[in-house]
Each structure stands twice: as C-alpha cells, then as structure tokens.
Design an enzyme around this catalytic site. Structure first.
Site, mmCIF file in Angstrom:
data_model
loop_
_atom_site.group_PDB
_atom_site.id
_atom_site.type_symbol
_atom_site.label_atom_id
_atom_site.label_comp_id
_atom_site.label_asym_id
_atom_site.label_seq_id
_atom_site.Cartn_x
_atom_site.Cartn_y
_atom_site.Cartn_z
ATOM 1 N N CYS A 108 0.495 -1.128 0.220
ATOM 2 C CA CYS A 108 -0.263 -0.091 0.034
ATOM 3 C C CYS A 108 0.571 0.944 0.284
ATOM 4 O O CYS A 108 0.539 2.460 -0.866
ATOM 5 C CB CYS A 108 -0.560 0.258 1.418
ATOM 6 S SG CYS A 108 -2.301 -1.766 1.560
HETATM 7 N N1 SAJ Z 1 5.966 2.088 9.082
HETATM 8 C C1 SAJ Z 1 7.387 2.917 8.914
HETATM 9 N N2 SAJ Z 1 6.590 3.993 10.224
HETATM 10 C C2 SAJ Z 1 5.295 4.400 10.083
HETATM 11 C C3 SAJ Z 1 4.268 3.479 10.066
HETATM 12 C C4 SAJ Z 1 5.081 2.404 9.538
HETATM 13 O O1 SAJ Z 1 8.542 2.956 8.675
HETATM 14 O O2 SAJ Z 1 5.531 4.587 11.825
HETATM 15 C C5 SAJ Z 1 6.413 1.145 7.665
HETATM 16 C C6 SAJ Z 1 6.247 -0.097 8.087
HETATM 17 O O3 SAJ Z 1 7.729 -0.691 8.991
HETATM 18 C C7 SAJ Z 1 5.955 -0.790 7.086
HETATM 19 C C8 SAJ Z 1 5.423 0.230 6.482
HETATM 20 O O4 SAJ Z 1 6.175 1.526 6.600
HETATM 21 O O5 SAJ Z 1 6.965 -1.531 6.527
HETATM 22 C C9 SAJ Z 1 3.695 -0.237 5.584
HETATM 23 O O6 SAJ Z 1 3.181 0.156 6.704
HETATM 24 P P1 SAJ Z 1 1.448 0.515 7.586
HETATM 25 O O7 SAJ Z 1 1.678 0.373 9.210
HETATM 26 O O8 SAJ Z 1 1.416 1.328 6.223
HETATM 27 O O9 SAJ Z 1 0.948 -1.109 7.025
HETATM 28 P P2 SAJ Z 1 0.285 -1.185 5.976
HETATM 29 O O10 SAJ Z 1 1.165 -1.015 4.504
HETATM 30 O O11 SAJ Z 1 -0.094 -2.887 5.863
HETATM 31 O O12 SAJ Z 1 -0.574 0.232 5.948
HETATM 32 C C10 SAJ Z 1 -1.637 -0.518 5.716
HETATM 33 C C11 SAJ Z 1 -3.425 0.626 4.946
HETATM 34 N N3 SAJ Z 1 -3.886 -0.026 4.269
HETATM 35 C C12 SAJ Z 1 -4.682 0.762 4.259
HETATM 36 O O13 SAJ Z 1 -4.142 0.849 3.203
HETATM 37 C C13 SAJ Z 1 -5.843 -0.085 3.266
HETATM 38 C C14 SAJ Z 1 -2.753 1.828 5.474
HETATM 39 O O14 SAJ Z 1 -3.929 3.073 5.316
HETATM 40 C C15 SAJ Z 1 -3.251 1.794 7.247
HETATM 41 O O15 SAJ Z 1 -3.037 2.988 7.903
HETATM 42 C C16 SAJ Z 1 -2.322 0.935 7.887
HETATM 43 O O16 SAJ Z 1 -2.175 -0.670 7.269
HETATM 44 C C17 SAJ Z 1 -1.965 -0.014 9.557
HETATM 45 O O17 SAJ Z 1 -2.968 1.135 9.520
HETATM 46 O O18 SAJ Z 1 -2.312 -0.710 9.172
#
Ligand code: SAJ
Length: 432
Positions: free
Chosen positions: A270
């Site tokens: 995403c």
């Molecule tokens: N990450 C960081 N720092 C942060 C947050 C995330 O480095 O503060 C990294 C994570 O390690 C990962 C990547 O970014 O590698 C993405 O992390 P994510 O928490 O956004 O997880 P995703 O990719 O599963 O995102 C999904 C998304 N959901 C949808 O698109 C429907 C996102 O919008 C959600 O906010 C996220 O899940 C969630 O909150 O779990």
C-alpha cells in the site's frame, strides 16, 4: 427518498459477486454472508478456488473456521466467471500493482471489467475497490458496463469504494468505515445502500473520483509522514539525540500530532505504491507532486542508510562488512505478519550482501522456508546466535526474544525502537 434500486439493496436479500479472493475480496465476501447476504466469490486461480472450497483460507484475516462457516451459510467460491451473472452487485477486488517504471498497472482491473461486461445485467451495481488513480472508474468501468447497451444510472450503477483492509490489525472488515463514491449521485445512493448491508458505517462522497482520491490521500499522508520522521531520525543521529525519545515526547501532545516512527524503509503493497498512483496522474495533468516525490526519495534511501549504519557499528568494532557474519532479524514488511512483499528489511540485507557480508535471517513469523527462498541462511528460534558480529533488528515481531538477542550477539542495531518499547536497556544495543 430512495430510488427503487437503492431500496432493493437496502431491503432485499441480494447476492454479492466478488472478483478477486485475496486479502480484500475474501474478507468482503465472508462479511457479506456473515450479514445474511449471499456471495459468489470468483477467482481466476483454480488452485486458490480449490483451496478455499476445502475450507482453507490463505488470507491471514479470515480463519479457516470463518471461511467454513461462510461456505455453509451462502458463500459460493468458483473459478467460473459466468457464475457472477447470478449476482445483484459485483465488487472488484483485484490487484493494482505498479509496472516496471512505477506506472499504474491496470491490467487486472481491465480484465475484471471485461468479466463484468460479460455478465452485467439490468439493475446490477458494480463497485471497484482496487486502489487506483482518480478517473479510473469512469474511464474503465463505465464503458465496460455500457457495452451491451445498458444505461448507467438507469439500468446499471457504478461506484468506487476504496478497500481499507489493514493486514494483521484487529479491526474486521465490517467495522471499518467505508467511503463510497458513485459516478453520479444516483449510483452513489445505490452503492451506499448496498454497503450499509455489509459495513457498520458508510461515508458517501459526490463522485467516484473523490473516493479514488480519498484513498490515495490516506496512504500518501502516511508515506509523507514516514518520510518526514525518517529524515528527522537521520538528523537526530547527527545531533546525538534519540529520535525515539523525541517522538514519544512529542506524542504526549494531546492534539495536533500523530506519532510516526523511523525504520529501515517502507514496505507492503500500500504505502510504497499508492502515492505513485497520484504522482502519475498528477504528471498527466502537468502537476508536480513534490511531497510525494520527496517522501519517496527519503523512504527508498532508508535501506542504504541502514546498511551504512551497520557498517559504522562494525567499523567501531574494527570489523569490515566484507566477510562478516550478520544476523538479520525480521524480514516481514511490518510486525506480526508473515508478508514480506516490498519489505525494506530484505533491501537492507541485499545491500549488506553486496558489500560482502554473510547474511543469516531469523524471522519466526515468515518462517525458515520463505527465508531460504530469498537465498538467506535461515536461523530458527532455538538456534545458537554466537558467531554473528552484529544483529540488525529490522521487523519487531512480538515473538522475538530481545533479551537473548542482546546477550548473545555483541552488537545490535535496533531499527524499530523495539528495546525502548520493551523498556529493555543494553549497552550493546544502538537505535537507528
Ligand atoms: N512504517 C514506518 N513507520 C511508521 C509506520 C509504518 O516505517 O510510523 C512502515 C512499516 O514498517 C511498513 C510500511 O511503513 O513497512 C507500511 O506500514 P503500514 O503500517 O502503513 O502498514 P500497511 O502497509 O499494511 O498499511 C495498511 C494501509 N491500509 C490500507 O491501505 C487499507 C494503511 O492505510 C493503514 O494505515 C495501515 O495498514 C495500518 O494502519 O495498519
């Protein structure tokens, strides 16, 4: 005042067709059945269909039990796309990846639209859930459903409703508010009534474009803020300040601040990809999306920065990267999921390999077989950890034994602030 078709979806027991039974489509189909509707789940992979019909769920957010219950209560799983003709509404939940040059690859959406064109009937609702740039629903779905002379808003209704699945999170599909935008107010009303039967909260918007853009804003917001904190982390390191302490301090502000944390990069399907849909569409309109591009530059450089930090720590111990045994801990793209797609952890380890390091990987959630598929030597949870000059904690799974890692490996680079969160202090643990 509801139109006849909106009332149908509001009041009748209709059947929903779902195209694509992955981490979005399968939970949606199961949730429909959980809400008393019927669902016809279509996937072009016969192997996936066969697995699902055995009651085995390849999707982490749907248990085998939930799948089996749904199969007993009105969920049909098929690889025969003509079965979709028996549905009243079709929800398209297929992948929307980026191509080789980071341009949107809509091939899955186009083939789903072709499938819809072959089965679309009078009165049908068609909703696209796959993430894409503003204008896709109008440009691809409207022509597809109109192919047989059906008229949009009279015979057939078309909308976009972004998927909001968050892999590994507690919230279930039915509990996550849903944005819904039709290609016209008439289609919006029909789609909103249909989704109200599936999720607890529906937020209608004035157009499919607005809904497409809302989804991209949600994830662009994340990518940009992660890029910001990754840059702040590098600055904090130069100033000999712990960014983790600083973020936790800023997060005590009860308003106007949302904590994001640095890491070795941004993974998953995403956050690294969605903003590029917006950047691509913006370029078509001669508009420069500077924040998206800058965040992309910062985030995609984090694996290299992390590898450099590993080199610095080895240097302090008088060791080269070349020929040194390094333990990578966690290759999933985020904690407590087995998914390693677009994982920054893997990029860090590849960079260290390029510099001549001998890499082994411990990731009890992803598992030894998958680790070996990546060409890394797998380390199992009970294996001895002696012999590694440094451990790089790249994904902080809850099951990791942080104490053992810090006591058995001379140096640990914690790229996730895991030790701080566990209130564990070791002199040989350094943070990103
Ligand atoms: N990450 C960081 N720092 C942060 C947050 C995330 O480095 O503060 C990294 C994570 O390690 C990962 C990547 O970014 O590698 C993405 O992390 P994510 O928490 O956004 O997880 P995703 O990719 O599963 O995102 C999904 C998304 N959901 C949808 O698109 C429907 C996102 O919008 C959600 O906010 C996220 O899940 C969630 O909150 O779990």
């Amino acid at each position: 005042m509801l139109t006849e078709r909106a009332r149908f979806f509001a009041e009748e027991d209709w059947t929903g067709g779902v195209i694509g039974l992955g981490y979005v489509g399968l939970p949606l189909a199961v949730t429909m059945v959980d809400n008393g509707l019927k669902a016809i789940g279509y996937d072009r992979s016969q192997a996936r269909v066969d697995l699902l019909n055995q009651g085995i769920s390849p999707v982490e957010d749907v248990s085998d039990e939930e799948l089996t219950t749904a199969l007993a209560n009105g969920l049909e799983i098929t690889a025969d796309e003509s079965r979709l003709a028996a549905s009243d509404a079709i929800f398209i939940c297929v992948p929307s990846p980026l191509g080789r040059n980071r341009e949107p690859d809509l091939s899955y959406i186009r083939s789903a639209a072709d499938a819809v064109a072959g089965v679309v009937q009078q009165g049908m609702l068609v909703s696209l859930e796959s993430t894409t740039y503003p204008g896709t629903t109008e440009d691809i779905l409207v022509p597809a459903v109109s192919r047989n002379g059906l008229i949009v808003d009279e015979d057939v209704f078309v909308a976009f409703s972004p998927e909001r699945v968050s892999p590994g999170a507690e919230m279930k599909t039915g509990d996550i508010p849903k944005v819904v935008g039709g290609v016209s107010p008439v289609s919006t009303a029909v789609a909103a009534e249909a989704y109200k039967r599936v999720v607890a909260s529906v937020h209608p918007v004035s157009s499919a474009r607005a809904a497409e853009m809302a989804k991209l804003l949600e994830n662009t917001y994340r990518a940009v803020n992660i890029g910001l904190i990754n840059e702040m982390a590098q600055l904090a390191h130069e100033l000999d300040i712990s960014i983790w302490e600083v973020v936790d301090a800023a997060a005590t502000k009860p308003f106007g601040f949302q904590a994001f944390y640095p890491g070795p990069g941004v993974g998953g399907h995403c956050i690294p990809l969605d903003p590029q849909f917006l950047a691509w569409r913006a370029k078509e309109a001669n508009f420069a999306t500077r924040f998206i591009d800058l965040a992309e530059q910062v985030n995609t450089k984090m694996p290299l920065y992390t590898a450099t930090r590993v080199g610095d720590l080895l240097n302090e111990a008088g060791l080269p990267i070349y020929g040194t045994k390094i333990l990578g801990v966690g290759i999933a793209y985020k904690p407590d999921v087995a998914d390693d797609r677009e994982s920054a952890s893997i990029e860090v380890l590849r960079e260290l390999e390029r510099r001549g390091a001998e890499i082994a990987v411990l990731d009890p959630v992803v598992g030894a077989d998958r680790i070996a598929e990546h060409g890394f030597a797998p380390v199992r949870a009970g294996d001895p950890l002696e012999g590694y000059a440094i451990a790089v904690l790249l994904t902080d799974h809850a099951v990791l034994d942080l104490k053992r890692l810090a006591t058995e490996v001379p140096v640990v680079l914690d790229t996730r602030g895991a030790y701080r969160r566990a209130t564990l202090e070791f002199d040989n643990v350094t943070v990103l």
